[in-house]
Design a protein around this motif. Sequence first.
Motif, PDB file in Angstrom:
ATOM      1  N   LYS A 169     -10.718  44.682  -8.172  1.00 32.45           N
ATOM      2  CA  LYS A 169      -9.770  45.663  -7.645  1.00 32.45           C
ATOM      3  C   LYS A 169      -8.955  46.353  -8.733  1.00 32.45           C
ATOM      4  O   LYS A 169      -8.164  47.250  -8.434  1.00 32.45           O
ATOM      5  CB  LYS A 169      -8.820  44.995  -6.644  1.00 32.45           C
ATOM      6  CG  LYS A 169      -9.503  44.461  -5.396  1.00 32.45           C
ATOM      7  CD  LYS A 169      -8.483  43.832  -4.454  1.00 32.45           C
ATOM      8  CE  LYS A 169      -9.153  43.274  -3.196  1.00 32.45           C
ATOM      9  NZ  LYS A 169      -8.162  42.644  -2.283  1.00 32.45           N
TER      10      LYS A 169
ATOM     11  N   SER B 245       7.271  42.524  -4.312  1.00 28.43           N
ATOM     12  CA  SER B 245       7.468  43.584  -3.316  1.00 28.43           C
ATOM     13  C   SER B 245       7.338  44.990  -3.912  1.00 28.43           C
ATOM     14  O   SER B 245       6.797  45.894  -3.269  1.00 28.43           O
ATOM     15  CB  SER B 245       8.835  43.428  -2.640  1.00 28.43           C
ATOM     16  OG  SER B 245       9.891  43.567  -3.576  1.00 28.43           O
TER      17      SER B 245
ATOM     18  N   SER C 239       3.515  45.530  -4.355  1.00 33.20           N
ATOM     19  CA  SER C 239       2.599  44.984  -3.350  1.00 33.20           C
ATOM     20  C   SER C 239       1.662  46.056  -2.800  1.00 33.20           C
ATOM     21  O   SER C 239       2.095  47.114  -2.351  1.00 33.20           O
ATOM     22  CB  SER C 239       3.404  44.366  -2.206  1.00 33.20           C
ATOM     23  OG  SER C 239       2.537  43.830  -1.219  1.00 33.20           O
ATOM     24  N   GLY C 240       0.371  45.790  -2.870  1.00 32.96           N
ATOM     25  CA  GLY C 240      -0.623  46.698  -2.324  1.00 32.96           C
ATOM     26  C   GLY C 240      -0.899  47.928  -3.159  1.00 32.96           C
ATOM     27  O   GLY C 240      -1.692  48.794  -2.746  1.00 32.96           O
ATOM     28  N   GLN C 241      -0.292  48.020  -4.344  1.00 34.27           N
ATOM     29  CA  GLN C 241      -0.425  49.227  -5.173  1.00 34.27           C
ATOM     30  C   GLN C 241      -1.459  49.026  -6.295  1.00 34.27           C
ATOM     31  O   GLN C 241      -1.820  47.892  -6.630  1.00 34.27           O
ATOM     32  CB  GLN C 241       0.928  49.585  -5.779  1.00 34.27           C
ATOM     33  CG  GLN C 241       1.988  49.886  -4.736  1.00 34.27           C
ATOM     34  CD  GLN C 241       1.562  51.000  -3.785  1.00 34.27           C
ATOM     35  OE1 GLN C 241       1.207  52.095  -4.214  1.00 34.27           O
ATOM     36  NE2 GLN C 241       1.592  50.723  -2.486  1.00 34.27           N
TER      37      GLN C 241
ATOM     38  N   ARG D 277      -0.091  42.220  -6.983  1.00 33.90           N
ATOM     39  CA  ARG D 277      -0.723  42.904  -5.859  1.00 33.90           C
ATOM     40  C   ARG D 277      -0.262  42.362  -4.505  1.00 33.90           C
ATOM     41  O   ARG D 277      -0.170  43.115  -3.523  1.00 33.90           O
ATOM     42  CB  ARG D 277      -2.244  42.768  -5.987  1.00 33.90           C
ATOM     43  CG  ARG D 277      -3.052  43.576  -4.999  1.00 33.90           C
ATOM     44  CD  ARG D 277      -4.543  43.411  -5.270  1.00 33.90           C
ATOM     45  NE  ARG D 277      -4.941  44.083  -6.506  1.00 33.90           N
ATOM     46  CZ  ARG D 277      -5.575  43.488  -7.519  1.00 33.90           C
ATOM     47  NH1 ARG D 277      -5.872  42.195  -7.454  1.00 33.90           N
ATOM     48  NH2 ARG D 277      -5.899  44.181  -8.595  1.00 33.90           N
ATOM     49  N   ASN D 278       0.048  41.067  -4.450  1.00 31.81           N
ATOM     50  CA  ASN D 278       0.279  40.424  -3.155  1.00 31.81           C
ATOM     51  C   ASN D 278       1.623  39.731  -2.989  1.00 31.81           C
ATOM     52  O   ASN D 278       1.994  39.398  -1.852  1.00 31.81           O
ATOM     53  CB  ASN D 278      -0.831  39.389  -2.889  1.00 31.81           C
ATOM     54  CG  ASN D 278      -2.205  40.011  -2.857  1.00 31.81           C
ATOM     55  OD1 ASN D 278      -2.421  41.008  -2.171  1.00 31.81           O
ATOM     56  ND2 ASN D 278      -3.147  39.435  -3.606  1.00 31.81           N
TER      57      ASN D 278
END
Length: 271
Positions: free
Chosen positions: A177, A149, A152-154, A145-146
């Motif tokens: 999450k 790349s 990331s954020g998905q 998640r963090n």
Amino acid sequence: MSLHTEWIRYGSEQVYSGYLAKPERAADGQPAVVVLQEIWGVDDHIQDVTRRFAQAGYVAFAPDLYAEHGARRPGLDVSSIEAVKRFLNEVSPAVWHDASAREEALSKLPEPDQTTIRTTFGTLFGGLNLDAYGEQLISTTDFLRNHYSTTSGQPIVSVGFCMGGALSAILAATDEKLAGAAIFYGRAPSEEQIANIACPVRGFYGALDEGITSQVPGFAQKMKEKGKSFSYKVYENAHHAFFNDTRASYNPQAVRAAFAEVLSFFDEVTR
């Protein structure tokens, strides 16, 4: 489809390892599937399953729960686990859970095979403490998640088989999450864990796997009482580990149906 695959170190001081597969042409911004192992570890079969999810368009990642700092813990190395598999495949299932019959069968093997199999069997089946893997599970989703790349954020989802099925439920209870969790013939989570599940959960079970499948109606009722999203399928004539095409329990009809269901579920929750 052309895939990129690699083993990755991650977590604090790179303590953890995992097998990653993704489409070669995948740009950044892809959802991730965490693939949680059977008791045998991230073996050839789990790596193959990880690639299947990558071929479906996901970044798929199988954390090796038996490795620390890039090496397997004592007794859980690949060759020792494969020796246990070969031994169990050569004896009847009744021997697996009968200590005296198992010892009799082991005594017929040469050394060092006897000692290797006895030690690794005891390590694998001597009492699973699934909570011991909680820190690595959270570190895995944090990495995807963090810190990676492409994802990331998905959204991140999880799927697990047997031991990994139970861990998929535990991850759903510990990572608020998580977008969704799939359980393949894993034991039901505790009531406390159920209360903490924040994402939709789907289950896939074999009708002939009575020890596990008999727990499912009670699990479903508790999920309903807590207002959680849970549905499941039970496949007729399917045993435990029906998804594993390296074992006699493999059931291709159940696999086709379950794989289609889990892909549809993941597509729904990762959009």
